[in-house]
Structures are given as structure tokens and as C-alpha cells.
Design a protein around this motif. Structure first.
Motif, PDB file in Angstrom:
ATOM      1  N   ILE A 286      -2.110  -1.602  -2.372  1.00  0.00           N
ATOM      2  CA  ILE A 286      -1.437  -2.851  -2.740  1.00  0.00           C
ATOM      3  C   ILE A 286      -1.061  -3.673  -1.493  1.00  0.00           C
ATOM      4  CG2 ILE A 286      -0.584  -1.926  -4.929  1.00  0.00           C
ATOM      5  CD1 ILE A 286       2.155  -1.558  -3.643  1.00  0.00           C
ATOM      6  N   ASN A 287      -1.668  -3.293  -0.352  1.00  0.00           N
ATOM      7  CA  ASN A 287      -1.463  -4.035   0.904  1.00  0.00           C
ATOM      8  C   ASN A 287       0.009  -4.198   1.258  1.00  0.00           C
ATOM      9  OD1 ASN A 287      -4.275  -4.564   1.464  1.00  0.00           O
ATOM     10  ND2 ASN A 287      -4.203  -6.028  -0.250  1.00  0.00           N
ATOM     11  N   TRP A 288       0.709  -3.082   1.249  1.00  0.00           N
ATOM     12  CA  TRP A 288       2.143  -3.097   1.571  1.00  0.00           C
ATOM     13  C   TRP A 288       2.329  -3.395   3.062  1.00  0.00           C
ATOM     14  CZ3 TRP A 288       6.275  -2.263  -1.780  1.00  0.00           C
ATOM     15  CH2 TRP A 288       7.527  -2.126  -1.165  1.00  0.00           C
ATOM     16  N   PRO A 289       3.117  -4.411   3.390  1.00  0.00           N
ATOM     17  CA  PRO A 289       3.306  -4.761   4.806  1.00  0.00           C
ATOM     18  C   PRO A 289       3.906  -3.593   5.596  1.00  0.00           C
ATOM     19  CG  PRO A 289       4.139  -6.505   3.372  1.00  0.00           C
ATOM     20  CD  PRO A 289       3.827  -5.347   2.484  1.00  0.00           C
ATOM     21  N   GLY A 290       3.271  -3.272   6.707  1.00  0.00           N
ATOM     22  CA  GLY A 290       3.784  -2.237   7.585  1.00  0.00           C
ATOM     23  C   GLY A 290       3.396  -0.823   7.219  1.00  0.00           C
TER      24      GLY A 290
ATOM     25  N   ARG B 238       0.457   0.630   7.304  1.00  0.00           N
ATOM     26  CA  ARG B 238      -0.447   1.208   8.314  1.00  0.00           C
ATOM     27  C   ARG B 238       0.356   1.774   9.480  1.00  0.00           C
ATOM     28  NH1 ARG B 238      -4.906  -2.663  10.962  1.00  0.00           N
ATOM     29  NH2 ARG B 238      -4.129  -3.754   9.134  1.00  0.00           N
ATOM     30  N   ALA B 239       1.341   1.021   9.955  1.00  0.00           N
ATOM     31  CA  ALA B 239       2.148   1.480  11.086  1.00  0.00           C
ATOM     32  C   ALA B 239       2.996   2.684  10.703  1.00  0.00           C
ATOM     33  CB  ALA B 239       3.044   0.344  11.576  1.00  0.00           C
ATOM     34  N   ALA B 240       3.523   2.699   9.490  1.00  0.00           N
ATOM     35  CA  ALA B 240       4.344   3.822   9.049  1.00  0.00           C
ATOM     36  C   ALA B 240       3.513   5.099   8.970  1.00  0.00           C
ATOM     37  CB  ALA B 240       4.977   3.511   7.692  1.00  0.00           C
ATOM     38  N   ARG B 241       2.277   4.980   8.465  1.00  0.00           N
ATOM     39  CA  ARG B 241       1.390   6.152   8.405  1.00  0.00           C
ATOM     40  C   ARG B 241       1.076   6.650   9.808  1.00  0.00           C
ATOM     41  NH1 ARG B 241      -1.546   8.266   4.159  1.00  0.00           N
ATOM     42  NH2 ARG B 241      -2.780   9.232   5.813  1.00  0.00           N
TER      43      ARG B 241
ATOM     44  N   GLN C  22       4.984   2.606  -1.354  1.00  0.00           N
ATOM     45  CA  GLN C  22       4.091   1.667  -0.663  1.00  0.00           C
ATOM     46  C   GLN C  22       2.710   1.605  -1.302  1.00  0.00           C
ATOM     47  OE1 GLN C  22       5.823   4.135   0.780  1.00  0.00           O
ATOM     48  NE2 GLN C  22       6.640   3.550   2.792  1.00  0.00           N
ATOM     49  N   GLN C  23       2.430   2.546  -2.235  1.00  0.00           N
ATOM     50  CA  GLN C  23       1.145   2.500  -2.947  1.00  0.00           C
ATOM     51  C   GLN C  23       1.318   2.091  -4.406  1.00  0.00           C
ATOM     52  OE1 GLN C  23      -1.043   6.152  -2.446  1.00  0.00           O
ATOM     53  NE2 GLN C  23      -1.433   5.763  -0.286  1.00  0.00           N
ATOM     54  N   GLY C  24       2.545   1.737  -4.789  1.00  0.00           N
ATOM     55  CA  GLY C  24       2.784   1.232  -6.133  1.00  0.00           C
ATOM     56  C   GLY C  24       2.345   2.199  -7.218  1.00  0.00           C
ATOM     57  N   MET C  25       1.792   1.661  -8.303  1.00  0.00           N
ATOM     58  CA  MET C  25       1.386   2.493  -9.444  1.00  0.00           C
ATOM     59  C   MET C  25       0.270   3.463  -9.099  1.00  0.00           C
ATOM     60  SD  MET C  25       3.158   2.401 -12.141  1.00  0.00           S
ATOM     61  CE  MET C  25       1.982   3.235 -13.209  1.00  0.00           C
ATOM     62  N   ARG C  26      -0.517   3.175  -8.079  1.00  0.00           N
ATOM     63  CA  ARG C  26      -1.548   4.133  -7.660  1.00  0.00           C
ATOM     64  C   ARG C  26      -0.902   5.462  -7.249  1.00  0.00           C
ATOM     65  NH1 ARG C  26      -6.479   2.117  -5.676  1.00  0.00           N
ATOM     66  NH2 ARG C  26      -7.335   0.661  -7.224  1.00  0.00           N
TER      67      ARG C  26
END
Length: 443
Positions: free
Chosen positions: A33-37, A39-42, A115-119
Motif C-alpha cells: 500500500i506504499n506506506w511512507p517510510g 522501506r527505511a523501517a524494514r 504498514q501493509q494494510g489488509m494484505r
């Protein structure tokens, strides 16, 4: 151990851990869901923990038993369940089914990865389906609740396991600490879950490896042979009257269920609770080791059996049936609890569940009446055609006192009514209720 890294937890309890090949799906750098940030958190989580995801999965030996281990890494985004977490857990269960290995889940999670929502939330369905498929094949599952075990991790791998162990003071609950209502923090603890029948036992970190080894031995030792009935624990002559039989069964000197279980098994482990909020201390259930094999047990301990007791015993018989483990039941109750609280808790449905569990068991069930056999509350624990009776026990359609009340006869006639009910051990054999009266073990 509760906040230890996943690999340290595994290393403390198991040997020869071999991690599974890692299934890595392609996904956008900032998640579905293209959650801002994100990528950096991972990236920060990977650097901090050295892991690529929030679970580590593989095989190892706990004692002499090989098992599939699913270990959560809380340091990786709070041990949250994301798409790749689901991939790993699903693959771990698939391996367990292919290799017919038991599954041990070492849980420490805050729930689904927002950060991945319903997925992320959909992973709970995947995990539940994988666990159910594995369960349907008779493969045992054990969960260990570390700190914290919340959200979907508790509601799938945790609460859905066959045997649920918890570490002391672990936070356990569907609601995490940041979203639950204010007040009553003690409700969200492993200790509370034990009290409310939702956890089998609390194990110290130092004892976890040994406890898991014992449980894995018990749950993986299948046997098709019926459990032999226990011997009587004291020399007792058969009663000459029904009232003598009642008095012998009610004697404080008569052996109780725990004494029978301790004499029967080399060692044993208890399960606790009905998984629905109730515990009956007057019903002992679990699995024991005897002469190199496992036998499950459900034993009444001399008190009126509550709905929670019937539900716990039914859970035990159903689990043993699924795992291919014979069952021993011990009958000793004046009857089912019949007060208002028992009715509100569903006494009728709970007794029906135990009748059904015994009647439909795919494994042999052996019963010994060791004390009072009070009406349907006792009969629910008894196996048709495979019941024995101790010499200091009785079994009756109802108690002599209740029979007097029902028939509107004075209390002075209770002893005569006991005689008329044909409830002595030898009467039970003559009536075809019991196969035989057991004798004291010689030598």
C-alpha cells in the motif's frame, strides 16, 4: 528469554537447527500500500536484528524429538505478521505435513503489520488454514507464549495450538497494549489466561527445553492398544449392602484420582482449562507416560463436575483421538454441578460434549470407577463396554439421597434405597455396567 532474539531462544531449547530456504516474494519497496517510510523501517529492522523477516523457521531436535520450529523475532518490526511472514509460516507448516513433524511456535508478536494494510491482516487466514490442514493430519502443535503475544499471533498460532505453554509475566491478549481499554492490565497476562482456562501451564525459561521435550515425546507416541485399567490401590472386600458401598466410596481414607494417576504413570503432564474462560480443579486431564507409551487421562477428583470440567475433559478426549493416543478416564463425582452458575455456564451442553467425545472417539477409551459414580455427570466420563470398577466404589442412576427426595420418601429410608438401587460393584458387573471389579496389584 521472552525478549531474546529468535535464534537465541531456539538455541536455548534445541539442537541442530536447520533453517528452511527463505521464500521471498517480490513486493514494492514501500509495501503493497506504499506506506511512507516502510522501506527505511524494514532496512533498519534488518540491520538491527540480522534477519530478513519477523519469523525464523526450520527444523531442530528438542531432546530426541525432531520438530518444526517457528520462532518470532520481536526486534523486527515488533514481530509483526506481514506477507513474507505468512509465506514463511505457510511453508513451515507444509514441511511439517510432508515430514509428519510436530510444530512448536515460539511466539513474540504485536500483531499484524499495519504498514501493509489488509494484505497483512489476510495472513491470519493463511496461518489459520495452514495450521488447520496440519491439525487434520493428526500432527501435534505446541505454542509457547513469549512477551508479548498479542493480536493475530495469539488468535491463530497461540490460542489455536493443542498445548499452550507460557513464560511467566508474558503479556497475552488479543488487544495490544496501545489499543486496549484503560484499566485491568492484569487481564492481559499469561497468569490471567491460566486462571481463565486459556493456557495449559506457565513454564520458567530455564525449564522450557525440558518441558517441551516431555510434551513432544508424549504427543508423538501413538498407540492403538487400549489402556489397561488401573489396579485397586487398597485391599477392600466387596460391600454386603448398597449403603456400605456408598459409605466406602465416600470415606476420606479411600484413594483419590491423583493417587491413582501417580501410581499408574511413570510421569505425566497436565492440560488445564476449557479454552472458554473456565477451569475445574476437580477434573485432572493430561497425558502420561506408562511402559514406554503415552496414555491420555481425564479424571474426576471427587467433587461435583462443573461445565468447565466437562469441556476440558471433552477437549482432552478429542485431542487424544486426533493424535491416536488411547484414553483412561477415572470416574469419581457425586454428580454434575447443578447450581444456577452451572446452568448459566451451559451444564447441559458441556455434559453433551463429553458424552459425544467419548462416544465418537477413534481411539479406545478405558474407564475405572474409583469412588462415587453419581448419575449422568459420572456416566459422561464412562466408556460403554469398557468400564471397570474398584471395590470401594459405586455407580447409581442417582444418589440415594436424591432418590429419596424424588420418591418423596423420608431420609431414614436412604440406606434401604441404596440397597434397592443395586449400585454395589458386584451389582454393576451383574447388570453389565462394568466388566469386572479390579483387584489390588500384587507384589
Amino acid at each position: 528469554m521472552s525478549r531474546q532474539p529468535a535464534r537465541e531462544v531456539v538455541g536455548a531449547i534445541a539442537n541442530g537447527f536447520t533453517e528452511f530456504p527463505t521464500p521471498l516474494r517480490d513486493e514494492p519497496a514501500d509495501g503493497p500500500i506504499n506506506w511512507p517510510g516502510y522501506r527505511a523501517a524494514r532496512a533498519a529492522a534488518e540491520q538491527r536484528t540480522g534477519e530478513k523477516e519477523s519469523v525464523v523457521c526450520g527444523t531442530a531436535k528438542i531432546g530426541d524429538v525432531e520438530a518444526v520450529l517457528i520462532a518470532f523475532e520481536f526486534g523486527f518490526l515488533g514481530g509483526s505478521l506481514g506477507q513474507r511472514t505468512g509465506d514463511r509460516i505457510e511453508a513451515a507448516f507444509a514441511h511439517a505435513r510432508d515430514a509428519r513433524l510436530p510444530v512448536v511456535s515460539l511466539i513474540s508478536t504485536g500483531g499484524s503489520r499495519m504498514q501493509q494494510g489488509m494484505r497483512a491482516l489476510l495472513q491470519l487466514q493463511r496461518v489459520a488454514r495452514a495450521a488447520a490442514l496440519t491439525r487434520s493430519m493428526g500432527i501435534p502443535q505446541i505454542s509457547v507464549l513469549r512477551d508479548p503475544t498479542t493480536g493475530g499471533g495469539w488468535a491463530t498460532l497461540g490460542a489455536g495450538a493443542d498445548v499452550i505453554l507460557a513464560l511467566p509475566d508474558a503479556q497475552v491478549g488479543f488487544a495490544g497494549s496501545r489499543v486496549r481499554p484503560a484499566g485491568s492490565p492484569e487481564a492481559y497476562t499469561a497468569e490471567a489466561k491460566l486462571e481463565w482456562g486459556q493456557v495449559d501451564t506457565i513454564v520458567s525459561p530455564d525449564d522450557l527445553g525440558v518441558t517441551l521435550e516431555r510434551w513432544l515425546r508424549l504427543l508423538t507416541a501413538r498407540s492403538t492398544a487400549a489402556a489397561p485399567p488401573p489396579s485397586a490401590l487398597r485391599a477392600a472386600s466387596l460391600p454386603s449392602t448398597g449403603w456400605e458401598a456408598v459409605q466406602a466410596a465416600r470415606s476420606p481414607r479411600r484413594p483419590r484420582a491423583v493417587e491413582y494417576l501417580d501410581a499408574y504413570f511413570d510421569w505425566r503432564e497436565d492440560v488445564s482449562g476449557d479454552r472458554a474462560g473456565g477451569v475445574d480443579s476437580g477434573v485432572a486431564c493430561g497425558f502420561g507416560w506408562r511402559d514406554g507409551r503415552t496414555i491420555a487421562y481425564a479424571a474426576q477428583c471427587g467433587t461435583p463436575t462443573s461445565p468447565a470440567g466437562f469441556r476440558t475433559a471433552a477437549r482432552l478426549v478429542q485431542l487424544a483421538s486426533r493424535l491416536g493416543i488411547p484414553v483412561l478416564t477415572l470416574v469419581d463425582t457425586p454428580g454434575a454441578a447443578n447450581d444456577a452458575a452451572a446452568e448459566q455456564s451451559g451444564a447441559g451442553g458441556a455434559i453433551a460434549a463429553m458424552f459425544e467425545a467419548v462416544a465418537t472417539a477413534s481411539i479406545p477409551v478405558t474407564t475405572l470407577v474409583i469412588g462415587e459414580g453419581g448419575s449422568g455427570g459420572a456416566l459422561a466420563f464412562a466408556a460403554l463396554g469398557s468400564t471397570w470398577v474398584a471395590p470401594d466404589a459405586y455407580f447409581s442412576v442417582t444418589s440415594p439421597e436424591a432418590a429419596a427426595a424424588i420418591l418423596k420418601r423420608p431420609a431414614s429410608e436412604v440406606p434401604d434405597i441404596a440397597n434397592q438401587l443395586h449400585l454395589r460393584p458386584q451389582d454393576l458387573v451383574d447388570l453389565g455396567v462394568a466388566r469386572a471389579v479390579v483387584s489390588e496389584k500384587q507384589g
